[in-house]
Design an enzyme around this catalytic site. Structure first.
Site, short mmCIF file in Angstrom:
data_model
loop_
_atom_site.label_atom_id
_atom_site.label_comp_id
_atom_site.label_asym_id
_atom_site.label_seq_id
_atom_site.Cartn_x
_atom_site.Cartn_y
_atom_site.Cartn_z
N GLU A 284 24.54 56.33 44.50
CA GLU A 284 25.87 56.54 43.91
C GLU A 284 26.90 55.53 44.38
OE1 GLU A 284 25.86 58.43 47.75
OE2 GLU A 284 24.55 58.75 46.05
N ASP A 326 30.61 17.42 31.26
CA ASP A 326 31.12 16.25 30.56
C ASP A 326 31.58 15.25 31.62
OD1 ASP A 326 31.94 14.58 28.59
OD2 ASP A 326 33.74 15.69 28.04
N ASP A 594 35.77 20.89 28.17
CA ASP A 594 37.14 21.28 27.80
C ASP A 594 37.51 20.93 26.37
OD1 ASP A 594 37.23 18.55 27.98
OD2 ASP A 594 38.95 18.45 29.33
N ASP A 598 32.67 20.92 23.05
CA ASP A 598 31.98 21.59 24.15
C ASP A 598 31.79 23.09 23.90
OD1 ASP A 598 31.74 19.35 25.93
OD2 ASP A 598 33.89 19.48 26.24
N ASN A 662 13.39 58.26 53.66
CA ASN A 662 13.83 59.66 53.63
C ASN A 662 12.88 60.53 52.84
OD1 ASN A 662 16.06 59.18 55.21
ND2 ASN A 662 17.46 58.87 53.49
N ASN A 687 25.30 61.80 53.81
CA ASN A 687 25.26 60.81 52.74
C ASN A 687 26.63 60.15 52.56
OD1 ASN A 687 23.62 59.60 50.65
ND2 ASN A 687 24.89 60.67 49.17
N ASP A 691 27.96 56.29 53.31
CA ASP A 691 28.64 55.52 52.27
C ASP A 691 29.94 54.93 52.79
OD1 ASP A 691 26.65 56.03 50.47
OD2 ASP A 691 27.68 57.69 49.48
#
Length: 852
Positions: A284, A326, A594, A598, A662, A687, A691
Site C-alpha cells: 500500500e 540536434d 526545438d 523535431d 512474512n 505495518n 511504512d
C-alpha cells in the site's frame, strides 16, 4: 458571415480588444484551458486517500472489533477500536499530504513553461500566455505556433496547418481566409477555421478567436482524445510486482484462515488474523513512495533548470542510454552570425547580401536564426533600405523536403521577380544560369564544379553555406508554387558561423561516463556537422546523410545506428526512423530538439526533451523542457533520474523480500504455535510503523557507482532478490519464536500477549534495520551513509516500537510489556540478522554482479 459582420458580432475591430473588454471577457469565459474530464482535484485526491484498499480493510476490522469488544462484550472496551480508527486516519493523512505535495510541485513547475501567443490589443501586438486569450482576440500566427483556441482566419499567407491530433490526417491542410463551400458539412474540413490542438506548419496568418477552453472543438472531445498512453517499462514493472504481492496475499488469506481455524478453533479471530496478514502483505505504500520520490526529483531537477511535465518520465530519463540531439544550440552557441556573402569564386559580393536580405525580410513564416543574422548584418551595413523599393506579392514557404524558400517581389515599376534562398545542393538543382560580374550566363558543368568546390571549401571550415538565386520575368499570377522554382539564376552564397559551445565537450564526456551515448541528428550539411562534432568530442569518423539513410533497408540501418554517431542532412521522417531503429535495438532513447522538424522525433522518443525557447509544437510534444539549452543541464537530469529509480527499487526490493519472508513465518507460526502469533490490530500497527519508517527513502542518498550506468527495470532481478532475502528473514523470525517460547517462557495461551509483543518488537525493528542493509551494495555506515531524513524517520520509529514493547503502552495493543531480560536477546538477534544479510549480500553480488 462576412469578416465585417463577424468582427461586429464579436465587438472587435482590427486594432484588437481593449484592456477593459479583456477583463470583462476573462471574468465571463475564464482561462483558456481544457478542464473536461479533470480528475486531479483536491476532492479526488482526498477520496483516493480515504477509500484505498488498506483503509477499507481497517474500517471493516474496526466494525467487527466494535461488535466483539463493545456490543457483545460484558465490559465495553473502546481502546482497540480507537487505535484502528487512528491508524486509518494517519494512513489517509500521509497519502493525501504526499499527493497534495506532488500535485503542487507539478503545478508550480508547469507555470515555469508556458506557450505564448501574439495578439493585437489596444492597437499593438503583444505576446501573452495562451491561457489569457479570450473570444474576440485578434491573433497573429507563424510557422511553429500552436493554434491557441478555435479561430476564424482573417488573412492567410501560404498557411498550412497540422490537424492530426483531431482528425488523424498525417498531411497538413491548407487554410484560407475565404469562406469555403463546405458541401459535406464536416466541421474539421472548414478551410477558414483553425482548431485548438492543431499547429502551424508553414506560412503566416491573422485570425480572430471564436471560442476558448472547454467551449472549443478540442475541449468538447478532450475526454476521448486523452486516452491512456502506453505504459513505460518502469510502470509495467511496478504493476508486475504489485500483482505478484497481491496474488501472494490472495493465496495466503485462505491458507492462514483454514490453518488457524483448525488449530485454534476460533474461526472469527482466525478470519480477522488472515485479513490482517493479507493487508500487511499489500504494497500500500508503493504509490506514496513512488509519488513522493518522483515529486522530490521533479523539484530537484527544476533547480537544475530542468522542468518535468509528467512525473513518471523522470525514471525513463535515468534509464536513457542514447541521446539523440540536434546540433544547433546544444553543441553550438545558438548565436548565428553572417560571416560571408560571396560569388561563385568566394569573393565578397554585396549583390548577394542584397538578395539574401530581400528573401529573409519579406518572408512571413518563422524567421529562424539565419534570417535574423542576415537582417541584422544588412542593417549594420545599411543594405536594408533596399526593401523599401519592393512589396511582397506571394511566397513559397520553406519545407524540409525542398529545403529552400522563395518570395515573389514587385518593384515600383510593376516588374516581378522570384528570390530564392536554400541548401546548396537543392539550389544547384534548380539553377540553369549563373550571374558573374553582373552578367548572366548558362550554368555549365565547369561552373557547377567551381560552385561546388567553393561550397565544399567553406563548408569544411565549419561555415553553414546557403545558396541565393533570383528569377526575373515572373508571371502575373496570384499564387505561386514550387513549380515556379526552376531555371533560376544563381547569384552566390551566404555563409554563417555558429561556434561550438564551450560546455559541450565536457557535457558529452560526462554523459559518456554515465553510459549515455550522444548521437547527432541534424538537417545541416555534412561539412558543418563533421566540423562541429569533431570539436566537441562526438565521434565523426563515420558520417551518414539523409540520402544514405534513405537507401538503407532495415537490417543495414540497424547496423548503421549502432556504429554511426553523426547523421547530417536528415529530413524529419528520417530522424524518426533513426530514433525508432535505436528503440527496436533495445536502447532507451532520448531526443533533444526545438524546431518544427523535431516534433515527430520528440513524440517517437522514449523521452522527448525541448527547451523553453522552442517553437510551441516542440514544447507541447516534449516530456521535459530545459530552461537552458545546455547538455550539462541534461546530464544533471540523467543523474537525478537514476537516483530516483534507485530509491524506488530500494522500497520494492524491501517490500517483496520482506513480504515473502512474512508469508513463510506466518504459515510456520500458524502450524506450530497454539495461539495467534500476533493479533490483527498488532499486525496493522506494525505495518503502519514500518511504512512511517520508510517515508525517508525518497530523500536517501544513492551510491555513486549505481548512477554510473543506465538503470533499467528488471523484474527477474527483483524475484531473485526476493528468493535470497525472504527466507533469511523467516529464519530469524523462527529464532525469535524459539527465544520467546523457551527462554522468555511465553509458551501458553495466557502468556500469548508477551509472545505477541516480542515478535511485534523484533519484526518492527528488524524490518527497519534491514533498510540500511538493502539501501547499499557496500557496508552500511562504513562505506555508505544514509540521508538524514531516512535516519530520522527510521530511528524515531525504532524508538517508538521499543517504548511500546517495554512499557505499559503495550496494553493498548492487547499485548503485555516485555521483560528487560529479553533486550540482550533482541540485540543479539538483530545483530545476527544484519551480519547474515551482509554475508548474503556478498554471495549475491558475486553471483549476479548487482545488488539493487
Amino acid at each position: 458571415m462576412s469578416k465585417k459582420d463577424l468582427l461586429a458580432s464579436l465587438s472587435v475591430d482590427r486594432s484588437g480588444l481593449t484592456d477593459k473588454v479583456v477583463r470583462k471577457r476573462s471574468e465571463k469565459y475564464g482561462p483558456n484551458r481544457i478542464t473536461t474530464g479533470e480528475t486531479d482535484t483536491v476532492f479526488h485526491r482526498l477520496a483516493e486517500a480515504l477509500f484505498d484498499p488498506f483503509n477499507l480493510i481497517l474500517l471493516v476490522i474496526a466494525v467487527i472489533t466494535y461488535f466483539t469488544d463493545v456490543v457483545v462484550s460484558a465490559k465495553a472496551d473502546y481502546l482497540t477500536v480507537i487505535i484502528i480508527l487512528v491508524l486509518a486516519f494517519l494512513s489517509s493523512s500521509i497519502s493525501f499530504v504526499q499527493q497534495q505535495k506532488s500535485s503542487k510541485a507539478i503545478e508550480t513547475l508547469a507555470k515555469e513553461i508556458s506557450n505564448q501567443a501574439d495578439v493585437i490589443r489596444n492597437g499593438k501586438v503583444v505576446s501573452i500566455s495562451t491561457e489569457k486569450i479570450v473570444p474576440g482576440d485578434i491573433v497573429q500566427l507563424a510557422a511553429g505556433d500552436m493554434i491557441p483556441a478555435d479561430i476564424r482566419f482573417l488573412k492567410t499567407q501560404d498557411t498550412f496547418v497540422m490537424q492530426s491530433a483531431l482528425t488523424g490526417e498525417s498531411d497538413p491542410v491548407e487554410k484560407l481566409s475565404d469562406i469555403p463551400n463546405n458541401k459535406d458539412g464536416v466541421l474539421t474540413d472548414l478551410t477558414d477555421i483553425g482548431f485548438m490542438g492543431s499547429n502551424m506548419v508553414s506560412g503566416s496568418a491573422t485570425a480572430v478567436v471564436l471560442s476558448t477552453g472547454d467551449k472549443t472543438y478540442f475541449g468538447s472531445m478532450a475526454e476521448s482524445l486523452s486516452g491512456d498512453r502506453a505504459k513505460t517499462s518502469f510502470e509495467r514493472g511496478v504493476d508486475s510486482v504489485s500483482h505478484l504481492l497481491i496474488r501472494m496475499m490472495l493465496l495466503m488469506l485462505p491458507i492462514v484462515f483454514v490453518i488457524n481455524g483448525l488449530t485454534k478453533g476460533d474461526w472469527g479471530n482466525s478470519l480477522l488474523f488472515a485479513i490482517s496478514v493479507a493487508v500487511g502483505l499489500t504494497p500500500e505504500m508503493l504509490p506514496v513512495i513512488m509519488t513522493s520520490t518522483l515529486a522530490k526529483g521533479a523539484v530537484s531537477m527544476s533547480k537544475h533548470q530542468t522542468i518535468v511535465k509528467t512525473l513518471d518520465v523522470i525514471q525513463t530519463f535515468g534509464e536513457m542510454d542514447v541521446l539523440c540531439t540536434d546540433k544547433t544550440g546544444t553543441l553550438t552557441e545558438d548565436t548565428v552570425s553572417l560571416e560571408k556573402y560571396m560569388d561563385l569564386f568566394g569573393n565578397e559580393d554585396p549583390h548577394v547580401l542584397k538578395y539574401a536580405y530581400l528573401n529573409s525580410s519579406f518572408q512571413t513564416g518563422l524567421k529562424n536564426l539565419i534570417d535574423l543574422a542576415i537582417i541584422e548584418h544588412a542593417t549594420e551595413v545599411n543594405s536594408h533600405e533596399i526593401s523599401k523599393a519592393y512589396q511582397c506579392v506571394d511566397e513559397i514557404p520553406f519545407d524540409f523536403s525542398r529545403r529552400r524558400m522563395s518570395v515573389v517581389l514587385e518593384d515600383r515599376k510593376g516588374q516581378r521577380q522570384l528570390v530564392t534562398k536554400g541548401a546548396v545542393e537543392e539550389m544547384l538543382a534548380i539553377s540553369s544560369y549563373v550571374e558573374i560580374d553582373g552578367k548572366v550566363q548558362p550554368f555549365n558543368a565547369e561552373l557547377r564544379k567551381l560552385a561546388l568546390n567553393t561550397y565544399e571549401n567553406f563548408n569544411s571550415q565549419g561555415l553553414r553555406i546557403l545558396g541565393v538565386a533570383r528569377k526575373k520575368g515572373v508571371p502575373d499570377n496570384d499564387t505561386f508554387s514550387e513549380a515556379d522554382e526552376k531555371d533560376v539564376v544563381l547569384l552566390g552564397f551566404v555563409g554563417f558561423l555558429d561556434p561550438p559551445k564551450k560546455s559541450a565537450s565536457s557535457a558529452i564526456e560526462a554523459l559518456d561516463k554515465h553510459g549515455v551515448r550522444t548521437v547527432v541528428l541534424t538537417g545541416d550539411s555534412e561539412g558543418v556537422a563533421a566540423n562541429v562534432c569533431g570539436k566537441v568530442g562526438v565521434n565523426n569518423t563515420q558520417l551518414l546523410t539523409g540520402q544514405d539513410v534513405g537507401k538503407m533497408n532495415e537490417s543495414r540501418l540497424a547496423q548503421a545506428v549502432e556504429k554511426c554517431d553523426v547523421f547530417a542532412k536528415l529530413e524529419p521522417e528520417q530522424k524518426v526512423r533513426v530514433v525508432t531503429k535505436l528503440q527496436e535495438l533495445g536502447h532507451t532513447t532520448g531526443y533533444l530538439g526545438d524546431g518544427i522538424n523535431d516534433a515527430p522525433a520528440l513524440k517517437q522518443a522514449d523521452v522527448g526533451i525541448s527547451v523553453d525557447s522552442a517553437v510551441d509544437i516542440a514544447k507541447e510534444t516534449a516530456d521535459i523542457v530545459l530552461l537552458k539549452k545546455d547538455l550539462l543541464v541534461l546530464e544533471k537530469g540523467v543523474v537525478e533520474g537514476r537516483q530516483i529509480f534507485g530509491n524506488i527499487i530500494k522500497y520494492i526490493k524491501m517490500a517483496t523480500s520482506g513480504n515473502f519472508g512474512n508469508v513463510i513465518s506466518v504459515i510456520f507460526a500458524s502450524i506450530f504455535i497454539p495461539f495467534l502469533p500476533m493479533l490483527p490490530v498488532q499486525i496493522l500497527t506494525q505495518n503502519l510503523l514500518c511504512d512511517f519508517a520508510q517515508m525517508g527513502i525518497p530523500f536517501d542518498n544513492v551510491d555513486d557507482e549505481y548512477i554510473q550506468k543506465p538503470q533499467k527495470w528488471d523484474t527477474g532481478s527483483i524475484e531473485k532478490f526476493m528468493w535470497y532475502l525472504g527466507p533469511l528473514g523467516s529464519i530469524f523470525d523462527v529464532i525469535c519464536f524459539a527465544v520467546m517460547w523457551w527462554i522468555v517462557g511465553a509458551n501458553t495461551t495466557n502468556l500469548a500477549p508477551i509472545f505477541q509483543c516480542g515478535w511485534f518488537v523484533f519484526g518492527t525493528v528488524s524490518q527497519i534495520l534491514i533498510i540500511y542493509m538493502i539501501r547499499t551494495a557496500k557496508i552500511p555506515f562504513v562505506h555508505s551513509n544514509p540521508a538524514k531524513p531516512l535516519l530520522f524517520s527510521s530511528l524515531s520509529i525504532i524508538f517508538v516500537a521499543l517504548v511500546v514493547g517495554f512499557s505499559d503502552l503495550a496494553i493498548g495493543l492487547d499485548m503485555q510489556a516485555l521483560p528487560f531480560s529479553f533486550l540482550p536477546w533482541l540485540l543479539l538477534m538483530l545483530l545476527g540478522y544484519c551480519l547474515a544479510v551482509q554475508a548474503i549480500k556478498k554471495v549475491y553480488i558475486s553471483r549476479y554482479q548487482e545488488w539493487l
